[in-house]
Design an enzyme around this catalytic site. Structure first.
Site, PDB file in Angstrom:
ATOM      1  N   ASN A  86      39.673  29.282  39.918  1.00 55.10           N
ATOM      2  CA  ASN A  86      40.250  30.590  39.586  1.00 55.10           C
ATOM      3  C   ASN A  86      41.109  30.548  38.316  1.00 55.10           C
ATOM      4  O   ASN A  86      41.164  31.519  37.568  1.00 55.10           O
ATOM      5  CB  ASN A  86      41.083  31.047  40.799  1.00 55.10           C
ATOM      6  CG  ASN A  86      42.090  32.110  40.461  1.00 55.10           C
ATOM      7  OD1 ASN A  86      41.775  33.292  40.383  1.00 55.10           O
ATOM      8  ND2 ASN A  86      43.339  31.690  40.225  1.00 55.10           N
ATOM      9  N   TYR A 167      37.673  35.565  24.969  1.00 51.41           N
ATOM     10  CA  TYR A 167      37.659  35.507  26.445  1.00 51.41           C
ATOM     11  C   TYR A 167      36.222  35.686  26.948  1.00 51.41           C
ATOM     12  O   TYR A 167      35.725  34.903  27.763  1.00 51.41           O
ATOM     13  CB  TYR A 167      38.571  36.617  26.971  1.00 51.41           C
ATOM     14  CG  TYR A 167      38.614  36.777  28.470  1.00 51.41           C
ATOM     15  CD1 TYR A 167      39.222  35.810  29.266  1.00 51.41           C
ATOM     16  CD2 TYR A 167      38.086  37.907  29.106  1.00 51.41           C
ATOM     17  CE1 TYR A 167      39.298  35.966  30.655  1.00 51.41           C
ATOM     18  CE2 TYR A 167      38.157  38.073  30.474  1.00 51.41           C
ATOM     19  CZ  TYR A 167      38.763  37.100  31.252  1.00 51.41           C
ATOM     20  OH  TYR A 167      38.829  37.259  32.608  1.00 51.41           O
ATOM     21  N   LYS A 171      33.980  32.913  29.042  1.00 45.13           N
ATOM     22  CA  LYS A 171      33.524  33.176  30.419  1.00 45.13           C
ATOM     23  C   LYS A 171      31.986  33.206  30.478  1.00 45.13           C
ATOM     24  O   LYS A 171      31.390  32.825  31.482  1.00 45.13           O
ATOM     25  CB  LYS A 171      34.095  34.498  30.936  1.00 45.13           C
ATOM     26  CG  LYS A 171      35.609  34.473  31.188  1.00 45.13           C
ATOM     27  CD  LYS A 171      36.000  33.635  32.397  1.00 45.13           C
ATOM     28  CE  LYS A 171      37.447  33.861  32.792  1.00 45.13           C
ATOM     29  NZ  LYS A 171      37.874  33.009  33.914  1.00 45.13           N
ATOM     30  N   VAL A 200      42.118  43.816  38.211  1.00 47.75           N
ATOM     31  CA  VAL A 200      43.129  43.575  39.250  1.00 47.75           C
ATOM     32  C   VAL A 200      44.530  43.566  38.643  1.00 47.75           C
ATOM     33  O   VAL A 200      44.747  43.001  37.566  1.00 47.75           O
ATOM     34  CB  VAL A 200      42.868  42.213  39.944  1.00 47.75           C
ATOM     35  CG1 VAL A 200      43.702  42.102  41.216  1.00 47.75           C
ATOM     36  CG2 VAL A 200      41.397  42.029  40.267  1.00 47.75           C
ATOM     37  N   THR A 202      47.418  42.049  37.967  1.00 39.83           N
ATOM     38  CA  THR A 202      48.114  40.761  37.941  1.00 39.83           C
ATOM     39  C   THR A 202      48.847  40.674  36.612  1.00 39.83           C
ATOM     40  O   THR A 202      48.615  41.488  35.713  1.00 39.83           O
ATOM     41  CB  THR A 202      47.130  39.573  38.026  1.00 39.83           C
ATOM     42  OG1 THR A 202      46.280  39.630  36.879  1.00 39.83           O
ATOM     43  CG2 THR A 202      46.296  39.591  39.286  1.00 39.83           C
TER      44      THR A 202
HETATM   45  N1  LIG Z   1      43.134  40.201  36.873  1.00 38.76           N
HETATM   46  C1  LIG Z   1      41.986  40.699  36.421  1.00 38.76           C
HETATM   47  O1  LIG Z   1      41.834  41.919  36.227  1.00 38.76           O
HETATM   48  C2  LIG Z   1      40.828  39.767  36.128  1.00 38.76           C
HETATM   49  C3  LIG Z   1      39.623  40.356  35.694  1.00 38.76           C
HETATM   50  C4  LIG Z   1      38.524  39.523  35.447  1.00 38.76           C
HETATM   51  C5  LIG Z   1      38.633  38.165  35.623  1.00 38.76           C
HETATM   52  N2  LIG Z   1      39.823  37.608  36.019  1.00 38.76           N
HETATM   53  C6  LIG Z   1      39.867  36.143  36.184  1.00 38.76           C
HETATM   54  O2  LIG Z   1      40.450  35.813  37.434  1.00 38.76           O
HETATM   55  C7  LIG Z   1      41.177  34.588  37.337  1.00 38.76           C
HETATM   56  C8  LIG Z   1      42.603  34.797  37.815  1.00 38.76           C
HETATM   57  O3  LIG Z   1      43.174  35.839  37.049  1.00 38.76           O
HETATM   58  P1  LIG Z   1      44.648  36.412  37.269  1.00 38.76           P
HETATM   59  O4  LIG Z   1      44.590  37.824  36.866  1.00 38.76           O
HETATM   60  O5  LIG Z   1      45.161  36.015  38.605  1.00 38.76           O
HETATM   61  O6  LIG Z   1      45.427  35.623  36.115  1.00 38.76           O
HETATM   62  P2  LIG Z   1      46.985  35.268  35.955  1.00 38.76           P
HETATM   63  O7  LIG Z   1      47.831  36.140  36.809  1.00 38.76           O
HETATM   64  O8  LIG Z   1      47.213  35.275  34.480  1.00 38.76           O
HETATM   65  O9  LIG Z   1      47.047  33.771  36.500  1.00 38.76           O
HETATM   66  C9  LIG Z   1      46.342  32.760  35.824  1.00 38.76           C
HETATM   67  C10 LIG Z   1      46.494  31.457  36.583  1.00 38.76           C
HETATM   68  O10 LIG Z   1      45.800  30.439  35.848  1.00 38.76           O
HETATM   69  C11 LIG Z   1      46.706  29.370  35.595  1.00 38.76           C
HETATM   70  N3  LIG Z   1      46.432  28.708  34.319  1.00 38.76           N
HETATM   71  C12 LIG Z   1      46.371  29.261  33.086  1.00 38.76           C
HETATM   72  N4  LIG Z   1      46.157  28.320  32.153  1.00 38.76           N
HETATM   73  C13 LIG Z   1      46.101  27.126  32.823  1.00 38.76           C
HETATM   74  C14 LIG Z   1      45.921  25.783  32.419  1.00 38.76           C
HETATM   75  N5  LIG Z   1      45.766  25.437  31.121  1.00 38.76           N
HETATM   76  N6  LIG Z   1      45.920  24.809  33.361  1.00 38.76           N
HETATM   77  C15 LIG Z   1      46.093  25.127  34.688  1.00 38.76           C
HETATM   78  N7  LIG Z   1      46.274  26.381  35.132  1.00 38.76           N
HETATM   79  C16 LIG Z   1      46.276  27.378  34.205  1.00 38.76           C
HETATM   80  C17 LIG Z   1      48.081  30.023  35.561  1.00 38.76           C
HETATM   81  O11 LIG Z   1      49.073  29.030  35.758  1.00 38.76           O
HETATM   82  P3  LIG Z   1      50.566  29.145  35.094  1.00 38.76           P
HETATM   83  O12 LIG Z   1      51.370  30.017  36.035  1.00 38.76           O
HETATM   84  O13 LIG Z   1      51.028  27.745  35.017  1.00 38.76           O
HETATM   85  O14 LIG Z   1      50.393  29.790  33.736  1.00 38.76           O
HETATM   86  C18 LIG Z   1      47.959  31.022  36.699  1.00 38.76           C
HETATM   87  O15 LIG Z   1      48.146  30.391  37.931  1.00 38.76           O
HETATM   88  C19 LIG Z   1      41.073  34.162  35.867  1.00 38.76           C
HETATM   89  O16 LIG Z   1      40.047  33.226  35.705  1.00 38.76           O
HETATM   90  C20 LIG Z   1      40.735  35.465  35.158  1.00 38.76           C
HETATM   91  O17 LIG Z   1      40.050  35.260  33.947  1.00 38.76           O
HETATM   92  C21 LIG Z   1      40.911  38.381  36.281  1.00 38.76           C
END
Ligand SMILES: NC(=O)c1ccc[n+]([C@@H]2O[C@H](COP(=O)([O-])OP(=O)(O)OC[C@H]3O[C@@H](n4cnc5c(N)ncnc54)[C@H](OP(=O)(O)O)[C@@H]3O)[C@@H](O)[C@H]2O)c1
Length: 273
Positions: A86, A167, A171, A200, A202
């Protein structure tokens, strides 16, 4: 006793995966986080279940992922049922810009592309390779990567979604890596698939704070494009809903029922919103 490793566990969707999976009877849930102590503190304050463990890991550091796999094996006894990849980034620098908007500073563009690839593609490939020996010894044998509707070719082409190029490319490459692994491991019954969580709420997404006029203009266009694509779309969903929908698909998906190597939405199909 299903075991799960979830990366990006410190916040957002990753933390919600920990919360929902730790409610599964007998589950052993391991979160991979860069700040282990802070994540442990958050888990004990907000989840408070003894079946959640945290290991340290940085996706751009191969050795730390290797150590995370060793630490995971110590917790589970050497196997793993589910790897939920994730963790990832959407670069704030390019999230609301087009590739041509980024042309003014080619060095920064290159840096942004490389960082996105390092975390969203290369880090994930190392993660799969390092955890595969554990997954092979598990029962469920599922590796699921979090991708994005941004990486759907038809959506981009048909609706003109032009922002977040680095991005999107990182992906897209991840999705193709999943297809490659599927080709190699389907005969061993190992499921590889990509899933998009939807849009989402976040910390990582959609915060218009501090955006330039041009970025706000691009964001406005995307809002219109989303409305054209999905007139029913009412805005971002909660992490709770997104993870609930994704887990339903992840639990049902197998190599045999056609999910192997696929890239699907939170609905299990190509409807991204
Ligand atoms: N939210 C959306 O609308 C959405 C839409 C499409 C896809 N996604 C995908 O869903 C996944 C989760 O998204 P999210 O919205 O929950 O993102 P988020 O709130 O930004 O959280 C990202 C997570 O990834 C970790 N991370 C980032 N860089 C890292 C690294 N170099 N090494 C280890 N961990 C790392 C962060 O850790 P730290 O706290 O240490 O930074 C955090 O736990 C991602 O792959 C994102 O691309 C999200």
């Amino acid at each position: 006793m299903p075991s799960y490793l979830v990366t990006g566990a410190s916040r957002g969707l990753g933390f919600e995966f920990l919360r929902q999976l730790s409610a599964v009877p007998g589950a052993v849930v391991i979160g991979l986080a860069r700040d282990k102590a802070a994540t442990e503190k958050k888990v004990s304050a907000e989840i408070g279940r003894p079946n959640v463990h945290v290991v340290h890991g940085e996706l751009t550091d191969y050795e730390s992922l290797k150590k995370a796999a060793e630490d995971t094996a110590k917790i589970t006894g050497g196997s793993l049922d589910y790897l939920i990849a994730n963790g990832g980034i959407v670069s704030r620098y390019s999230a609301f810009k087009t590739l041509y908007d980024l042309a003014d500073d080619p060095k920064a563009l290159e840096e942004d592309l490389l960082t996105s690839y390092k975390i969203n593609t290369i880090g994930q490939i190392h993660l799969f390779n390092l955890f595969l020996p554990l997954i092979k010894k598990g029962e469920a044998k599922k590796i699921v990567a979090l991708s994005s509707g941004h990486a759907d070719y038809d959506l981009i082409r048909d609706f003109g979604i032009v922002i977040a190029g680095p991005y999107t490319l990182s992906k897209t490459a991840l999705n193709f890596a999943i297809a490659k692994y599927h080709g190699e491991f389907k005969n061993e019954g190992i499921l590889f698939m990509s899933i998009s969580p939807g849009v989402v709420e976040t910390s990582g997404h959609n915060d218009p704070e501090g955006l330039s006029e041009r970025e706000l203009e691009n964001l406005g266009k995307v809002g219109q494009q989303f409305a054209n694509y999905a007139p029913h779309f009412k805005g971002a969903i909660t992490p709770e809903e997104s993870v609930r929908l994704m887990l339903d698909i992840i639990n049902r998906a197998t190599v045999e029922n056609g999910y192997g190597g696929t890239f699907v939405s939170q609905f299990g199909n190509k409807q991204w919103l």
